[in-house]
Every structure is written in structure tokens, then in C-alpha cells.
Design an enzyme around this catalytic site. Structure first.
Site, PDB file in Angstrom:
ATOM      1  N   ASP A  57       0.775  -1.152  -0.031  1.00 25.68           N
ATOM      2  CA  ASP A  57      -0.072   0.190  -0.010  1.00 25.68           C
ATOM      3  C   ASP A  57       0.991   1.289   0.124  1.00 25.68           C
ATOM      4  O   ASP A  57       1.771   1.422   0.789  1.00 25.68           O
ATOM      5  CB  ASP A  57      -1.272   0.062   1.332  1.00 25.68           C
ATOM      6  CG  ASP A  57      -1.813   1.231   1.448  1.00 25.68           C
ATOM      7  OD1 ASP A  57      -1.898   2.058   0.512  1.00 25.68           O
ATOM      8  OD2 ASP A  57      -2.329   1.310   2.414  1.00 25.68           O
TER       9      ASP A  57
ATOM     10  N   HIS B  73      -4.206   4.346   6.761  1.00 26.35           N
ATOM     11  CA  HIS B  73      -3.184   3.712   5.540  1.00 26.35           C
ATOM     12  C   HIS B  73      -1.787   4.278   6.390  1.00 26.35           C
ATOM     13  O   HIS B  73      -1.611   5.259   7.283  1.00 26.35           O
ATOM     14  CB  HIS B  73      -3.107   4.583   4.420  1.00 26.35           C
ATOM     15  CG  HIS B  73      -4.457   4.295   3.850  1.00 26.35           C
ATOM     16  ND1 HIS B  73      -4.483   3.247   2.768  1.00 26.35           N
ATOM     17  CD2 HIS B  73      -5.549   4.661   3.557  1.00 26.35           C
ATOM     18  CE1 HIS B  73      -5.462   2.997   2.166  1.00 26.35           C
ATOM     19  NE2 HIS B  73      -6.284   3.984   2.635  1.00 26.35           N
TER      20      HIS B  73
END
Length: 601
Positions: free
Chosen positions: A239, A413
Site C-alpha cells: 500500500d 493507511h
């Protein structure tokens, strides 16, 4: 949405060159002016013996429509199946899904779809992709619950083959053995994937952060990643969303402190909180703090109500029945004893908070006794919509809290230091940044280089690129068909379709309709009539309307004297003559639509 930012030459990681292997859009109708159908991908695209192939069909160079393939021999697995919400110029489009031409042409090889978590950008395309493949879908309880709800709404006739897994489980799919590793994100039950292949282990992180104090106590499994790193990891796909943010991402649990302050300072007001409907950890914190301040809780917005109901049934939200108030009964609760949780943190046109800001919500009317707190930051591209909504909220005379200084949002995130930790734990031989705009992918690749991954072993890819990995080398020099498919209701179309070009033309320049009646010799039987939309009205411009009428008469008379004239030929001549006059008067190019009725007499 793809950003084509270019890195400096000395820092640019390797990138595969585009060498077409396949073509055609399967099952998508084509109008005039669309490219010719290319040959469908077939056996020639299959990996050679001993070659592992990683192919992103979405999620590279963009935020959304995540879909990734792993292939070895005759076996293929799919990781995630997401959608992306339309950009501003995609007029009338509901959402965008990956082009799955290559996947459909090889569906006999697909062993299953693996879902990392329940966000729309990872599961939202299932109703449009899964029925054509009809393969098992693996995911955790909440993820499958959300996927099931979406399939039930869009494809109630289809019965999916769902296979529920838990973090720590391992499943065998052809030559692949997949382990599920728990990770923290802004939605419960997220997992990363460790895929054992015949030539080594591949890790796909999914969306993650290294939250040391998660709301539900389910931390990212550092030890699992470290153990895999000790054994040796062939490739890491990670990610990239927050690679540009320094330091560590804050824990979701800090939101409790913000809520405490909000409820304490606004004791005499009704509290309206807007957040992502899928952020169930945040909903749980709102409920917990509301209980401590003796407030009831109500929910507004279809997705919020649906997600809360699902999460409560599955045990992911702990909110007692006596604490909840149906939306239709909120007027029975004193203002200072109620908190309302609603959708609309991104300024979505028909969301709960947007309707409230316009005074159009059927149950909630805002006023001076209300405080509205937006517990989210605008997604790139939504800033203007959110700003306009906040201005309207102030016009409602309520207090509005949205500033970063309040600490109303925490990302789901990993930031740079967490990404470094992941690279340090896993120590992959090859690295592929995923889930991010192009500049984010480049920055993540550069970060991997700083952490010891050689530049030649780092690959910044595009959707459709094929990364071929053997036990000796890796290269990205071939390509399969990939792109975007637009969904408008139940209709599908290509990104460059004639329908979208027509919508763009109509939005920018409007339309002029010219209608007339002719006999079979193409002689006018009545005066031409004009109707315009999104363009100046000819009945308000007498001189202009007369010139158009005279020009059409002359064009029809001239055409009727020629041999071989047809309705299509006459339409083209009228269209061309009108455009000439429009350039003279307006300098614009509205779409001209001739309507010719031929009477057989």
C-alpha cells in the site's frame, strides 16, 4: 485519475514497456468511431513453465478499482475486485470498474477471488465481475457480509460461493497456498495475504497501518511478517497511499479524546457527526462516548444504517438497543441528549449531511441548537464539494467543526515510517508499490531503494503491465489489456465511448434540433422548426432564426435537385450548414440533430 508525474531519471525504478498481448473488450457494445475489436487473449498469454506473473488490472496509478492477478502455470488467483467513483468529467456515470477482458478470457484458470477488506474500492465491482467468473470468494466475516449486501442489491438472482476465513487461516488454491494475516485499517477484519508459490512467497499487504492501540484490540501481526521475512520473501506488493506523509499514522483510538472534548464543550447542543459509513471503529467510539455523556444515538444515510445494522448482527459493533433511537423518533429526544451519526463527510450529492445542509432532509432540520462535526478529511477531488457544504451548514446557523486542529480524522493507511518498518520486516527480493497515484508509487519505490531493495528489483507498473518472475530474474516487458469500464445504472461502456463524447458535447455546448417535413422528392412541405437546449433560443433571436430558416430551405432545395439524395445525405448537409451559421453567430458547436419526416405523397 492516473497521475503521470515523472521521476528524475537517476531515481526512476524500472518499468515494463508496453508490448501488446491481447485485445478486445468482451461483451461491451461498440458504436461508430470506436476502435476495431482486437483478438481476444488466449493460450499465447499464459506464463511459461517456472514463471510467476503479477498483473494489476486496477489500483495502479489511481485510488480505487483495486484488482490484481497472480498466475503460475494453469492456475490464477484474483486479489480484490473494487470500483472507483467517477471523476467530474464522467457525466452521469455511477462508478468505474476494471476492464476484465483478460480475466474473462482465462476464467477456466481462475481458482478464486481473495478479498483483503470490505471497502468499495476492494469489493464494489463484484456484482459486475463475479457472475461471469462464478468462482469461490474468500474473505473474513465482515468483508463477506458487505460483499453479500452489495451483491444482494445489484444481483439478487445470483448465488455467490462465499468461503469465510479467519486471520491465521491457510487455503490451497491450485499451486498457490494463501495465508491470511491480520492488519489494522479504517474498517475491521482487514487482512494481508502471504501467497506461497512454487518459486517463493509473495506478500500483498492490502490496506494497512501499524496501529499499536486499535479500537477493537486486533493489531497488525508484526511477528507473522517478520517470520516470513526470515524465511525469505520473493516479492512484496505494498500500500502506497500515505508514502508522502512523514512519521507514523496516529492510532484510531485518539478520536475518543476528540469526541470527549466535543461532547463536553457542546453539552447544550444536539451533536451531528459525519463520517465514512464503513469506519465502524469510529462509530463504536461515538457510541461509547455518547453513553458516558448520557446521550442517545441515531443513524442517518442509507449506507450508514446498512453498515451499522450488519456490523451489529455480526458482532463488530457493541451498541445496546435501549441506547439507539430510530431516525423517525429523534424529535422525541431532547436536543442535548442526542447524537446523530450520518453520511456525507465527502459532500456526496444525496448523502445525509448534504441534504441537511440544503434544508432538504425529511427528518433533520438544522439550526442554532446544533453542532455539526465532520470527522473526515476531503478525498482529493472532493475539496470543493466539501467546502460548499460547510458554507451551507454555516448558513443554517449551526456550529460547524471541521478544522484539522480539532483532530477529527485519522488515516487508515501507513505513513513513511510504517512503510519502512514493513520493508524492514519483510526484506523482499522484489518490490512493487500498489494502491496509489503514480507519484506515490514512485516515492514508495524510492523508499524501498533506501531500505536496501536494488533499483533493478523495484518495479513501478501501470495497469495491464505483466511482471514476470522466475527463480533467477524479474522483468516487466509485456502487457495485457486493462483499463476502465464505466457503469451507468446497469449499462456498461468504454472510457472513450461515443456515449461519453456525446454527453461531454451536450454539457459544454448544448443541442440544436432542426425538424422538417418533406415529400418523397425531398421538397419542403412546411417551414423548418428549431428547438434548442443548453444553447441560445432561436425564437428569442428573430433575425438569426430567419437566416437559419432561409439557409435550411436553400440547402433542402439544392439537395432535392441532385441525384441519389437520401435522408442520411440530407441530414449531413443540414448539419454542416447549421454548424457554419453557428460559428458565425456564437463561435460554439452545439450538437445539431436534424429530424426529417418524409410523407409518401
Amino acid at each position: 485519475m492516473t497521475t503521470q508525474d515523472k521521476a528524475q531519471n537517476d531515481n526512476q525504478p524500472e518499468k515494463g514497456q508496453a508490448g501488446r498481448e491481447d485485445g478486445g473488450k468482451n461483451g461491451v457494445s461498440r458504436g461508430k468511431g470506436r476502435p476495431r475489436r482486437r483478438k481476444r487473449p488466449g493460450k499465447g498469454t499464459r506464463p511459461k513453465d517456472g514463471t510467476l506473473r503479477f498483473i494489476p488490472l486496477g489500483g495502479i496509478g489511481e485510488i480505487g478499482k483495486n484488482m490484481y492477478l497472480l498466475e503460475f502455470g494453469e492456475d490464477m488467483i484474483v486479489i480484490d475486485c473494487g470500483l472507483m467513483f467517477p471523476e467530474e468529467e464522467m457525466l452521469g456515470i455511477d462508478f468505474v470498474i476494471p476492464d476484465t477482458t483478460y480475466l474473462e478470457a482465462n476464467k477456466d484458470r481462475v481458482k478464486g477471488i481473495l478479498l483483503t477488506h470490505g471497502h468499495e474500492d476492494h469489493v464494489g465491482a463484484l456484482p459486475f465481475v463475479l457472475p461471469g467468473l462464478d468462482v469461490p470468494v474468500y474473505g473474513t466475516k465482515l468483508t463477506l457480509g458487505m460483499a453479500s449486501h452489495r451483491l444482494g442489491e445489484a444481483r439478487p438472482d445470483y448465488k455467490p460461493k462465499f468461503k469465510e476465513i479467519k486471520a491465521g487461516d491457510k487455503v490451497k488454491l491450485g499451486c498457490f497456498s494463501v495465508s491470511f494475516i491480520p492488519v489494522c485499517h479504517s474498517i475491521p477484519d482487514g487482512v494481508a495475504l502471504a501467497v506461497e508459490t512454487p518459486i517463493g512467497t509473495v506478500i500483498h499487504t492490502g490496506d494497512f497501518k501499524l496501529d499499536p492501540t486499535p479500537v477493537d484490540g486486533r493489531i497488525t501481526d508484526y511477528s507473522a511478517f517478520a517470520e516470513l521475512g526470515k524465511k525469505g520473501v520473493l516479492a512484496l506488493m505494498s500500500d502506497s497511499t500515505n508514502v508522502e506523509k512523514e512519521g507514523f499514522t496516529q492510532s484510531e483510538s485518539v478520536i475518543s479524546g476528540t469526541l470527549e472534548r466535543l461532547f463536553r464543550e457542546q453539552r447544550n447542543r444536539r451533536v451531528i457527526i459525519s463520517s465514512f459509513s464503513s469506519n465502524l471503529h469510529r462509530v463504536q467510539q461515538v457510541a461509547d462516548v455518547a453513553a458516558r455523556f448520557n446521550r442517545k444515538i441515531a443513524f442517518a444515510g442509507r449506507s450508514m444504517i446498512n453498515n451499522v445494522d450488519l456490523a451489529r448482527r455480526l458482532g463488530y459493533l457493541q451498541i445496546s438497543d435501549d441506547m439507539m433511537v430510530p431516525l423517525q423518533d429523534i424529535d422525541k429526544v431532547p436536543h442535548n441528549r442526542l447524537v446523530l451519526v450520518t453520511t456525507g463527510s465527502q459532500g456526496e450529492p444525496f448523502s445525509g449531511l448534504m441534504l441537511m445542509s440544503k434544508g432538504e432532509h425529511h427528518r433533520v432540520k438544522l439550526g442554532p441548537k446544533d453542532v455539526v462535526a465532520v470527522f473526515a478529511t476531503p478525498v482529493p477531488g472532493n475539496e470543493k464539494m466539501v467546502s460548499n457544504m460547510i458554507n451551507r451548514l454555516f448558513r443554517c446557523r449551526c456550529e460547524v467543526i471541521y478544522e484539522k486542529s480539532w483532530g477529527t480524522h485519522v488515516s487508515g493507511h501507513a505513513s513513511r515510517e510504517e512503510l519502512k518498518m514493513m520493508l524492514s520486516m519483510v526484506r523482499p527480493k522484489y518490490f512493487v508499490p500498489i494502491h496509489g497515484e503514480y507519484r506515490m508509487l514512485v516515492r514508495h519505490a524510492q523508499l524501498a531503494n533506501q531500505m536496501g531493495v536494488p533499483v533493478k528489483n523495484t518495479f513501478v507498473m501501470d495497469n495491464g503491465d505483466v511482471l514476470s518472475i522466475t527463480d533467477k530474474s524479474a522483468q516487466a516487458k509485456s502487457k495485457v489489456q486493462a483499463g476502465a469500464v464505466l457503469v451507468d445504472g446497469l449499462a456498461f461502456g468504454e472510457l472513450e465511448s461515443s456515449v461519453m463524447r456525446e454527453r461531454k458535447d451536450l454539457a459544454e455546448d448544448g443541442v440544436l434540433v432542426v425538424s422538417m417535413t418533406v415529400d418523397r422528392r425531398f421538397k419542403l412541405l412546411s417551414d423548418p422548426m428549431f428547438e434548442s437546449c443548453g444553447f441560445m433560443h432561436l425564437h428569442d433571436a428573430e433575425h438569426m432564426r430567419k437566416e437559419f430558416s432561409d439557409a435550411i430551405r436553400h440547402t433542402v432545395k439544392k439537395a432535392s435537385s441532385q441525384r441519389g439524395v437520401t435522408v442520411e445525405v440530407l441530414e449531413n448537409k443540414i448539419r454542416g450548414r447549421c454548424r457554419d451559421l453557428l460559428r458565425k453567430y456564437a463561435g460554439t458547436k452545439p450538437r445539431v440533430i436534424p429530424l426529417i419526416t418524409v410523407l409518401d405523397r
